[in-house]
Design a protein around this motif. Sequence first.
Motif, PDB file in Angstrom:
ATOM      1  N   THR A 121     -42.743 -52.699 -83.714  1.00  0.00           N
ATOM      2  CA  THR A 121     -43.602 -52.109 -84.726  1.00  0.00           C
ATOM      3  C   THR A 121     -44.047 -50.720 -84.291  1.00  0.00           C
ATOM      4  O   THR A 121     -43.977 -50.368 -83.102  1.00  0.00           O
ATOM      5  N   ARG A 122     -44.544 -49.931 -85.246  1.00  0.00           N
ATOM      6  CA  ARG A 122     -45.040 -48.601 -84.911  1.00  0.00           C
ATOM      7  C   ARG A 122     -46.226 -48.688 -83.957  1.00  0.00           C
ATOM      8  O   ARG A 122     -46.335 -47.896 -83.015  1.00  0.00           O
ATOM      9  N   ALA A 123     -47.120 -49.659 -84.165  1.00  0.00           N
ATOM     10  CA  ALA A 123     -48.270 -49.821 -83.270  1.00  0.00           C
ATOM     11  C   ALA A 123     -47.817 -50.131 -81.842  1.00  0.00           C
ATOM     12  O   ALA A 123     -48.371 -49.602 -80.868  1.00  0.00           O
ATOM     13  N   GLU A 124     -46.810 -50.998 -81.707  1.00  0.00           N
ATOM     14  CA  GLU A 124     -46.300 -51.323 -80.374  1.00  0.00           C
ATOM     15  C   GLU A 124     -45.658 -50.104 -79.721  1.00  0.00           C
ATOM     16  O   GLU A 124     -45.836 -49.847 -78.522  1.00  0.00           O
ATOM     17  N   ALA A 125     -44.891 -49.339 -80.500  1.00  0.00           N
ATOM     18  CA  ALA A 125     -44.212 -48.160 -79.962  1.00  0.00           C
ATOM     19  C   ALA A 125     -45.203 -47.089 -79.539  1.00  0.00           C
ATOM     20  O   ALA A 125     -44.993 -46.392 -78.540  1.00  0.00           O
ATOM     21  N   ASP A 126     -46.300 -46.951 -80.286  1.00  0.00           N
ATOM     22  CA  ASP A 126     -47.320 -45.968 -79.929  1.00  0.00           C
ATOM     23  C   ASP A 126     -48.063 -46.371 -78.662  1.00  0.00           C
ATOM     24  O   ASP A 126     -48.595 -45.524 -77.941  1.00  0.00           O
ATOM     25  N   ARG A 127     -48.091 -47.664 -78.393  1.00  0.00           N
ATOM     26  CA  ARG A 127     -48.835 -48.172 -77.248  1.00  0.00           C
ATOM     27  C   ARG A 127     -48.071 -48.038 -75.938  1.00  0.00           C
ATOM     28  O   ARG A 127     -48.664 -47.752 -74.890  1.00  0.00           O
ATOM     29  N   SER A 128     -46.745 -48.250 -75.979  1.00  0.00           N
ATOM     30  CA  SER A 128     -45.994 -48.364 -74.734  1.00  0.00           C
ATOM     31  C   SER A 128     -44.530 -47.973 -74.915  1.00  0.00           C
ATOM     32  O   SER A 128     -44.021 -47.906 -76.037  1.00  0.00           O
ATOM     33  N   GLY A 141     -44.329 -51.365 -71.269  1.00  0.00           N
ATOM     34  CA  GLY A 141     -45.106 -50.586 -70.326  1.00  0.00           C
ATOM     35  C   GLY A 141     -44.468 -50.451 -68.959  1.00  0.00           C
ATOM     36  O   GLY A 141     -43.293 -50.118 -68.824  1.00  0.00           O
ATOM     37  N   ALA A 142     -45.263 -50.725 -67.921  1.00  0.00           N
ATOM     38  CA  ALA A 142     -44.776 -50.589 -66.555  1.00  0.00           C
ATOM     39  C   ALA A 142     -43.577 -51.500 -66.294  1.00  0.00           C
ATOM     40  O   ALA A 142     -42.655 -51.146 -65.558  1.00  0.00           O
ATOM     41  N   ALA A 143     -43.590 -52.689 -66.899  1.00  0.00           N
ATOM     42  CA  ALA A 143     -42.465 -53.616 -66.725  1.00  0.00           C
ATOM     43  C   ALA A 143     -41.179 -53.033 -67.294  1.00  0.00           C
ATOM     44  O   ALA A 143     -40.082 -53.265 -66.761  1.00  0.00           O
ATOM     45  N   ALA A 144     -41.286 -52.257 -68.371  1.00  0.00           N
ATOM     46  CA  ALA A 144     -40.106 -51.612 -68.954  1.00  0.00           C
ATOM     47  C   ALA A 144     -39.530 -50.579 -68.003  1.00  0.00           C
ATOM     48  O   ALA A 144     -38.309 -50.478 -67.840  1.00  0.00           O
ATOM     49  N   PRO A 162     -41.336 -53.464 -55.531  1.00  0.00           N
ATOM     50  CA  PRO A 162     -42.773 -53.802 -55.498  1.00  0.00           C
ATOM     51  C   PRO A 162     -43.270 -54.401 -56.814  1.00  0.00           C
ATOM     52  O   PRO A 162     -44.197 -55.221 -56.809  1.00  0.00           O
ATOM     53  N   GLY A 163     -42.669 -54.007 -57.926  1.00  0.00           N
ATOM     54  CA  GLY A 163     -43.104 -54.512 -59.215  1.00  0.00           C
ATOM     55  C   GLY A 163     -42.838 -55.988 -59.427  1.00  0.00           C
ATOM     56  O   GLY A 163     -43.318 -56.576 -60.411  1.00  0.00           O
ATOM     57  N   ARG A 164     -42.093 -56.601 -58.517  1.00  0.00           N
ATOM     58  CA  ARG A 164     -41.834 -58.032 -58.629  1.00  0.00           C
ATOM     59  C   ARG A 164     -42.999 -58.855 -58.094  1.00  0.00           C
ATOM     60  O   ARG A 164     -43.073 -60.066 -58.325  1.00  0.00           O
ATOM     61  N   VAL A 165     -43.876 -58.196 -57.341  1.00  0.00           N
ATOM     62  CA  VAL A 165     -45.074 -58.870 -56.825  1.00  0.00           C
ATOM     63  C   VAL A 165     -46.140 -58.814 -57.905  1.00  0.00           C
ATOM     64  O   VAL A 165     -46.449 -57.745 -58.433  1.00  0.00           O
ATOM     65  N   ARG A 166     -46.713 -59.960 -58.251  1.00  0.00           N
ATOM     66  CA  ARG A 166     -47.613 -60.032 -59.405  1.00  0.00           C
ATOM     67  C   ARG A 166     -48.786 -59.066 -59.289  1.00  0.00           C
ATOM     68  O   ARG A 166     -49.141 -58.377 -60.244  1.00  0.00           O
ATOM     69  N   ALA A 167     -49.407 -58.994 -58.122  1.00  0.00           N
ATOM     70  CA  ALA A 167     -50.570 -58.119 -57.951  1.00  0.00           C
ATOM     71  C   ALA A 167     -50.177 -56.656 -58.115  1.00  0.00           C
ATOM     72  O   ALA A 167     -50.904 -55.865 -58.722  1.00  0.00           O
ATOM     73  N   VAL A 168     -49.027 -56.293 -57.575  1.00  0.00           N
ATOM     74  CA  VAL A 168     -48.549 -54.911 -57.696  1.00  0.00           C
ATOM     75  C   VAL A 168     -48.200 -54.598 -59.144  1.00  0.00           C
ATOM     76  O   VAL A 168     -48.518 -53.522 -59.659  1.00  0.00           O
ATOM     77  N   ALA A 169     -47.548 -55.538 -59.808  1.00  0.00           N
ATOM     78  CA  ALA A 169     -47.192 -55.345 -61.213  1.00  0.00           C
ATOM     79  C   ALA A 169     -48.434 -55.130 -62.067  1.00  0.00           C
ATOM     80  O   ALA A 169     -48.449 -54.294 -62.976  1.00  0.00           O
ATOM     81  N   GLU A 173     -49.382 -51.756 -64.159  1.00  0.00           N
ATOM     82  CA  GLU A 173     -49.665 -51.788 -65.589  1.00  0.00           C
ATOM     83  C   GLU A 173     -50.976 -51.071 -65.911  1.00  0.00           C
ATOM     84  O   GLU A 173     -51.080 -50.365 -66.920  1.00  0.00           O
ATOM     85  N   VAL A 174     -51.981 -51.239 -65.044  1.00  0.00           N
ATOM     86  CA  VAL A 174     -53.249 -50.536 -65.242  1.00  0.00           C
ATOM     87  C   VAL A 174     -53.021 -49.028 -65.186  1.00  0.00           C
ATOM     88  O   VAL A 174     -53.533 -48.271 -66.030  1.00  0.00           O
ATOM     89  N   ALA A 175     -52.238 -48.579 -64.193  1.00  0.00           N
ATOM     90  CA  ALA A 175     -51.939 -47.153 -64.065  1.00  0.00           C
ATOM     91  C   ALA A 175     -51.144 -46.660 -65.267  1.00  0.00           C
ATOM     92  O   ALA A 175     -51.404 -45.566 -65.798  1.00  0.00           O
ATOM     93  N   TYR A 176     -50.185 -47.474 -65.706  1.00  0.00           N
ATOM     94  CA  TYR A 176     -49.379 -47.081 -66.865  1.00  0.00           C
ATOM     95  C   TYR A 176     -50.256 -46.933 -68.100  1.00  0.00           C
ATOM     96  O   TYR A 176     -50.106 -45.968 -68.870  1.00  0.00           O
ATOM     97  N   ARG A 177     -51.163 -47.863 -68.321  1.00  0.00           N
ATOM     98  CA  ARG A 177     -52.033 -47.813 -69.502  1.00  0.00           C
ATOM     99  C   ARG A 177     -52.882 -46.549 -69.496  1.00  0.00           C
ATOM    100  O   ARG A 177     -53.100 -45.934 -70.543  1.00  0.00           O
ATOM    101  N   TRP A 178     -53.371 -46.168 -68.316  1.00  0.00           N
ATOM    102  CA  TRP A 178     -54.196 -44.955 -68.237  1.00  0.00           C
ATOM    103  C   TRP A 178     -53.358 -43.740 -68.613  1.00  0.00           C
ATOM    104  O   TRP A 178     -53.802 -42.880 -69.384  1.00  0.00           O
TER     105      TRP A 178
END
Length: 204
Positions: A121-128, A141-144, A162-169, A173-178
């Motif tokens: 959707t457009r909302a999803e595309a605008d988000r990430s 997002g970061a997973a992509a 590193p992204g395979r570790v849950r805490a790192v992922a 994601e927090v950094a990506y969102r910012w």
Amino acid sequence: MQVVGGLRRSLRPPPAPEDGFRDPGRNLVEGVPDATLAAVGRDFFVRVHTPDAARVGCSSRSASAARLRTVAPEQRLVLLFDGSCGPCTRLADFVRRRDRAGRILVLPNQAPGTLGHYGVTRAEADRSAWLIEPDGRRLEGAAAITGALEALGGGWRLLAVPGRVRAVAAAEEVAYRWVARNRGHLAWLGVTPECERPGTACSD
């Protein structure tokens, strides 16, 4: 057989070139939304997605053909990014230049028909940013970004570990969102957005 200057020369035509060498863009355009190709043009699309080394030519025909070879369309991943964003476009260019096998189809989410074709959707595309895998699974997002690095293979795959570790992922994601929320203020980190480049059609 013809004799020329004491040498025998065959009159048979040379063997046909490999498919990938004859038309390196054929596989690239398969699976791309018709509206997207109609808007941007096939030649422009192929040129953007052909690795730099292949565009300028290689000293070895086999090396050139290998770099132009693409995976089957049904095995290809699709990375959708914000074509109005400079940093996002820089990332898209980064992936295209290093995707020697044509494993990832990189498209601005504003390309005509793209969102509907891939069910975003457009909302999803605008988000990430989104990575759509061959089986239909979607990463956001970061997973992509992590999934795209893994698909590039080689040393780039190590950056995805590193992204395979849950805490790192979660931290990624927090950094990506910012960054995603503030990308309008981070133009100095990017390049000319794809949707502002000559020959690029963005509408959705």
